[in-house]
Design a protein around this motif. Structure first.
Motif, mmCIF file in Angstrom:
data_model
loop_
_atom_site.group_PDB
_atom_site.id
_atom_site.type_symbol
_atom_site.label_atom_id
_atom_site.label_comp_id
_atom_site.label_asym_id
_atom_site.label_seq_id
_atom_site.Cartn_x
_atom_site.Cartn_y
_atom_site.Cartn_z
ATOM 1 N N TYR A 199 8.417 -12.673 -1.864
ATOM 2 C CA TYR A 199 7.811 -13.532 -0.833
ATOM 3 C C TYR A 199 7.216 -14.791 -1.488
ATOM 4 O O TYR A 199 7.465 -15.916 -1.064
ATOM 5 C CB TYR A 199 6.721 -12.705 -0.148
ATOM 6 C CG TYR A 199 6.106 -13.285 1.098
ATOM 7 C CD1 TYR A 199 6.542 -12.883 2.355
ATOM 8 C CD2 TYR A 199 5.047 -14.193 1.035
ATOM 9 C CE1 TYR A 199 5.956 -13.373 3.505
ATOM 10 C CE2 TYR A 199 4.462 -14.694 2.177
ATOM 11 C CZ TYR A 199 4.909 -14.275 3.410
ATOM 12 O OH TYR A 199 4.324 -14.764 4.555
ATOM 13 N N ALA A 200 6.465 -14.552 -2.578
ATOM 14 C CA ALA A 200 5.847 -15.684 -3.276
ATOM 15 C C ALA A 200 6.903 -16.534 -3.980
ATOM 16 O O ALA A 200 6.848 -17.760 -3.974
ATOM 17 C CB ALA A 200 4.815 -15.172 -4.278
ATOM 18 N N GLN A 257 6.159 -2.590 -1.569
ATOM 19 C CA GLN A 257 5.290 -3.642 -1.041
ATOM 20 C C GLN A 257 5.070 -4.718 -2.112
ATOM 21 O O GLN A 257 5.114 -5.913 -1.831
ATOM 22 C CB GLN A 257 3.954 -3.028 -0.617
ATOM 23 C CG GLN A 257 2.992 -4.009 0.018
ATOM 24 C CD GLN A 257 3.386 -4.370 1.441
ATOM 25 O OE1 GLN A 257 3.285 -3.539 2.337
ATOM 26 N NE2 GLN A 257 3.853 -5.580 1.650
ATOM 27 N N LYS A 264 -0.037 -10.659 -3.261
ATOM 28 C CA LYS A 264 0.755 -11.852 -2.979
ATOM 29 C C LYS A 264 0.144 -13.087 -3.641
ATOM 30 O O LYS A 264 0.842 -13.927 -4.189
ATOM 31 C CB LYS A 264 0.784 -12.020 -1.459
ATOM 32 C CG LYS A 264 1.811 -12.960 -0.944
ATOM 33 C CD LYS A 264 1.957 -12.800 0.565
ATOM 34 C CE LYS A 264 0.644 -12.756 1.308
ATOM 35 N NZ LYS A 264 0.794 -12.632 2.756
ATOM 36 N N ASP A 265 -1.182 -13.175 -3.581
ATOM 37 C CA ASP A 265 -1.885 -14.335 -4.131
ATOM 38 C C ASP A 265 -1.652 -14.485 -5.631
ATOM 39 O O ASP A 265 -1.489 -15.594 -6.124
ATOM 40 C CB ASP A 265 -3.391 -14.185 -3.910
ATOM 41 C CG ASP A 265 -3.802 -14.800 -2.593
ATOM 42 O OD1 ASP A 265 -2.899 -15.277 -1.866
ATOM 43 O OD2 ASP A 265 -5.001 -14.806 -2.291
ATOM 44 N N ASP A 325 1.943 -18.683 3.685
ATOM 45 C CA ASP A 325 0.869 -17.700 3.751
ATOM 46 C C ASP A 325 0.346 -17.687 5.191
ATOM 47 O O ASP A 325 -0.477 -18.520 5.563
ATOM 48 C CB ASP A 325 -0.233 -18.128 2.773
ATOM 49 C CG ASP A 325 -1.275 -17.044 2.595
ATOM 50 O OD1 ASP A 325 -1.056 -15.927 3.109
ATOM 51 O OD2 ASP A 325 -2.305 -17.312 1.967
ATOM 52 N N ARG A 374 1.667 -15.950 -6.264
ATOM 53 C CA ARG A 374 1.666 -17.324 -5.780
ATOM 54 C C ARG A 374 0.947 -18.239 -6.770
ATOM 55 O O ARG A 374 1.410 -19.329 -7.095
ATOM 56 C CB ARG A 374 0.967 -17.358 -4.418
ATOM 57 C CG ARG A 374 0.986 -18.702 -3.741
ATOM 58 C CD ARG A 374 0.042 -18.706 -2.562
ATOM 59 N NE ARG A 374 0.333 -17.653 -1.600
ATOM 60 C CZ ARG A 374 1.314 -17.717 -0.714
ATOM 61 N NH1 ARG A 374 2.098 -18.768 -0.679
ATOM 62 N NH2 ARG A 374 1.497 -16.736 0.133
ATOM 63 N N TRP A 395 8.196 -6.769 -2.449
ATOM 64 C CA TRP A 395 8.316 -7.683 -1.308
ATOM 65 C C TRP A 395 7.408 -8.893 -1.498
ATOM 66 O O TRP A 395 7.825 -10.038 -1.341
ATOM 67 C CB TRP A 395 7.969 -6.943 -0.003
ATOM 68 C CG TRP A 395 7.807 -7.864 1.170
ATOM 69 C CD1 TRP A 395 6.641 -8.231 1.769
ATOM 70 C CD2 TRP A 395 8.853 -8.558 1.879
ATOM 71 N NE1 TRP A 395 6.878 -9.097 2.799
ATOM 72 C CE2 TRP A 395 8.231 -9.316 2.893
ATOM 73 C CE3 TRP A 395 10.237 -8.607 1.748
ATOM 74 C CZ2 TRP A 395 8.948 -10.121 3.776
ATOM 75 C CZ3 TRP A 395 10.952 -9.410 2.627
ATOM 76 C CH2 TRP A 395 10.307 -10.147 3.614
ATOM 77 N N TYR A 396 6.171 -8.648 -1.904
ATOM 78 C CA TYR A 396 5.231 -9.765 -2.097
ATOM 79 C C TYR A 396 5.675 -10.675 -3.236
ATOM 80 O O TYR A 396 5.493 -11.894 -3.182
ATOM 81 C CB TYR A 396 3.824 -9.235 -2.368
ATOM 82 C CG TYR A 396 3.068 -8.815 -1.130
ATOM 83 C CD1 TYR A 396 3.260 -9.463 0.094
ATOM 84 C CD2 TYR A 396 2.145 -7.775 -1.179
ATOM 85 C CE1 TYR A 396 2.570 -9.072 1.221
ATOM 86 C CE2 TYR A 396 1.436 -7.384 -0.049
ATOM 87 C CZ TYR A 396 1.658 -8.034 1.153
ATOM 88 O OH TYR A 396 0.965 -7.652 2.265
ATOM 89 N N GLU A 397 6.238 -10.082 -4.292
ATOM 90 C CA GLU A 397 6.722 -10.917 -5.398
ATOM 91 C C GLU A 397 7.827 -11.847 -4.916
ATOM 92 O O GLU A 397 7.829 -13.040 -5.211
ATOM 93 C CB GLU A 397 7.255 -10.045 -6.546
ATOM 94 C CG GLU A 397 6.155 -9.414 -7.359
ATOM 95 C CD GLU A 397 6.649 -8.818 -8.677
ATOM 96 O OE1 GLU A 397 5.875 -8.811 -9.624
ATOM 97 O OE2 GLU A 397 7.803 -8.349 -8.740
#
Lengths: 337, 386
Positions: free
Chosen positions: B78-79, B71, B252-253, B85, B256, B74-76
């Motif tokens: 994704y950003a 997870q 995720k933030d 968002d 980002r 994936w978020y890394e």
């Protein structure tokens, strides 16, 4: 991926923690006349336990563990306000090892030789002006900057002048590095980046100072009563303590990350070492200041241990370049991965 | 301690990066209204159709059944890919869904989980009330059991995007006689239920778009089977939800924002010159933020490491409190870097919008002051008291 210590690593932490709790309680700094490096008497014992060569490869006489274990141990050195001469000895052994001087390396790893730390006085003195920390009885002095790390004999320094140290338990001298003197041993940045390791370990040391100040404040807030209650039950105090915990958590995470990227020989090693020093020194200074405030008038006295944390936090910040210099440096790196 | 990812992890990262680079929505995300709902659902559906939704959710409910480390990866990615968002999906993906996974019945899991992942249903939150904010457990919205139904009467407030939502995670009082933490139930509420009325509340960052609604329930009827966990055990169910919101949902933030600081350094250098930036106070603030964002990212790694070892959820408040404040400093500096232009607020300028929006980061998911109480009492062990 795991930022928490493994059980083997936790065992190392427990060992050094027990040792320092018994041999070096922070109260030792209160003894009258405890000026000068009384911690040097710990060096042979720490050496025997293997802490001086922890991260040196076995073929260089070390234990062969990683920067992560070394980070965890320096965190405990900071927590117990161990003399910063520990940087001179441990990093000094590394300089000797990588320069190929096995004899000197083994002398340093045994904890018998003393090594002071030279720190540039910067704008206050010009390029050849230094402060020498804990160097009065030292045979060698560590000088570590962006280009190289070197061990100079004390005799390489001139105009040595003892001054009162703000952190009064430390021996501080002013000195100039003589013209055209050569170090006993030197290691270039390209051979081994000891400067980045110094910044990373100073981050760990400062993390420990901040955690020590946090724990001292929390302990006091639990027992000191006013208005019929422990002061820690009031949000005014509780929130100060919470902010200390937040800062220490940020410093802990970055110190761990910085040690791990160093082990991976990542191109971001210097970036994360600098980031760790910035975040951790801020956590140490601010936590120490908050610790004074939580203790009230008692915190302003020399009888409470609080001032030792505050003063040592500033030493940690100034050694190997203060906040202003590190902020300038961190903007010079490319975007980390 | 170990920063290395397994070969399978690295393979996963490669595939995620490749897919994201090829499929990320490039159009700017609308700041409100039905266009925003359609945009967010379409992006969620795109991820689901390609098999990328719900990385750590169980396979049988449409997820990928992989752990928190995947997870994180994936978020890394994704950003890194500047993926949008899709904030309307936040409650479903990060509170409602995980709560049902942790505490829901088999029937509830079958009915509600997949539509969250597949971009069919938007969820909103119904926790705060006009007189129950930080003191959430004092909530008064009443639910009376009538046969196999709950009859709900009362009001909820600060419900983000309630007017664009299909479902709501709703806290109601089912036993007014019990101690305040013991008489609450956690209910799945359908926003099309008769008896629900919404009042829009605009926010300061986008006065032209409704963000919050206040919900009024007038004898709204919900099947009793929509209670998650036991009746009157909703407080413990709600606490697991807040743990997600304050912890891993923030990953995720962090990434980002780390990228945003890099963009800001570039923008400041372009605007003022590299030399100026290194000596000006902007330089000092950018440098400090660069270090702080590195630490914030390391904190997300620590959060995943802790979650894998089942450490107290109160620890999540350390990261939430730190990151909320750093995000505000990032947005404030971005706003300052654009100088006098910050006083213009065109619809398409994200730097002004997000600056104003950042005032929420020390309020949402429990105010900074509540986080400090939790840290003081449950992490440091200080005595309770206000």
């Amino acid at each position: 991926m795991d930022l928490l210590p493994s059980s083997d690593q936790q065992q190392i932490v427990d060992t050094i923690q027990d040792f320092l709790r018994n041999e070096a309680p922070v109260d030792r700094l209160r003894e009258f006349g405890a000026i000068g490096n009384s911690d040097a008497k710990l060096w042979p014992k720490l050496a025997e336990l293997g802490f001086f060569g922890l991260s040196l490869p076995e073929e260089m006489g070390g234990i062969g563990l990683s920067a992560a274990e070394e980070m965890l141990v320096f965190q405990q050195f900071g927590y117990h306000l161990i003399s910063p001469a520990i940087f001179g000895t441990i990093l000094g052994a590394r300089v000797a090892a990588f320069s190929g001087d096995a004899h000197l390396r083994d002398a340093l790893l045994s904890g018998e030789a003393r090594v002071g730390v030279a720190n540039s006085r910067g704008a206050a003195g010009g390029t050849d002006a230094f402060h020498l920390f804990e160097a009065d009885e030292a045979e060698l002095i560590l000088l570590c900057d962006d280009d190289e790390a070197a061990l100079y004999p004390r005799s390489a320094f001139t105009h040595i002048e003892r001054v009162n140290s703000t952190d009064a338990v430390l021996v501080l001298e002013r000195a100039r590095l003589g013209d055209s003197v050569e170090p006993r041993v030197r290691v270039s940045k390209e051979t081994e980046n000891i400067h980045a390791r110094a910044l990373m370990l100073m981050g760990a040391y400062a993390l420990g100072i901040g955690q020590g100040a946090r724990d001292m404040a929390v302990e006091y807030a639990q027992v000191r009563e006013q208005f019929g209650k422990p002061i820690g039950s009031f949000q005014a105090i509780k929130h100060i303590c919470a902010d200390m915990a937040i800062r220490s958590e940020a410093a802990l995470c970055q110190a761990s990350f910085a040690a791990l990227v160093m082990d991976d020989a990542s191109p971001d090693t210097e970036f994360h070492a600098v980031a760790s020093k910035i975040v951790a020194c801020e956590s140490a200074i601010k936590n120490a200041a908050d610790c004074v405030q939580v203790h009230g008038a008692f915190g302003f006295t020399a009888e409470a241990n609080v001032h030792h944390y505050l003063k040592r936090s500033h030493v940690a910040d100034r050694l190997f370049g203060g906040l202003r210099e590190q902020r300038r440096r961190i903007l010079t790196f490319p975007t980390p991965a | 301690m170990d920063l290395n990812f397994t070969a399978e992890d690295r393979q996963f990262r490669e595939e995620a990066r490749e897919w994201l680079n090829a499929n990320v929505f490039k159009e700017r995300r609308p700041h409100g209204g039905q266009e925003m709902r359609e945009y967010d659902l379409a992006w969620q559906r795109t991820q689901y159709d390609a098999g990328w939704a719900g990385v750590s959710w169980p396979k049988e409910y449409g997820g990928m059944g992989l752990g928190l480390t995947r997870q994180l990866i994936w978020y890394e990615e994704y950003a890194r890919a500047h993926a949008p968002d899709n904030h309307l999906c936040f409650v479903g993906l990060n509170h409602g869904g995980p709560t049902i996974i942790a505490r829901g019945s088999e029937e509830q899991k079958k009915e509600h989980l997949r539509p969250i992942l597949s971009g069919e249903k938007i969820w909103c939150q119904g926790f705060s009330e006009p007189n129950a904010g930080s003191d959430l457990a004092s909530l008064k919205t009443r639910a009376v059991i009538d046969g196999d139904e709950l009859v709900i009467t009362g009001s909820k407030i600060w419900t983000s995007h309630g007017h664009l939502s299909d479902m709501q995670e709703l806290l109601v009082r089912t036993d007014p006689g019990a101690p305040k933490h013991k008489g609450i139930s956690w209910v799945i509420f359908d926003m099309n239920t008769p008896g629900l009325d919404l009042r829009p509340i605009d926010i300061m960052s986008a006065p032209n778009h409704t963000h919050f609604v206040q919900c009024f329930y007038d004898e709204a009827r919900v099947p009793l089977k929509n209670v998650v966990g036991d009746v009157n055990d909703g407080w413990s169910v709600a606490m697991s939800t807040l743990g997600f919101e304050r912890g891993t949902a923030q990953i995720k933030d962090q990434i980002r924002y780390a990228f945003l600081v890099e963009d800001m350094i570039k923008k400041a250098r372009d605007r003022y010159g590299a030399e100026f930036v290194s000596t000006d106070e902007f330089g000092a603030r950018l440098a400090q933020l660069r270090a702080d964002m590195a630490a914030a990212r390391a904190m997300t790694y620590m959060a995943v490491s802790r979650a894998e070892r089942d450490v107290s959820p109160a620890m999540a408040s350390l990261m939430r409190a730190m990151v909320g404040q750093v995000q505000q400093r990032v947005r404030r500096l971005a706003f300052d870097i654009i100088g006098a232009d910050g006083l213009e607020n065109p619809e398409d300028d994200d730097w002004v919008y997000f600056y104003l929006r950042s005032y929420a980061t020390t309020i949402a998911a429990g105010t900074l002051q509540i986080q400090r109480n939790i840290i003081g009492e449950r992490v440091l062990g200080l005595p309770r008291g206000r």
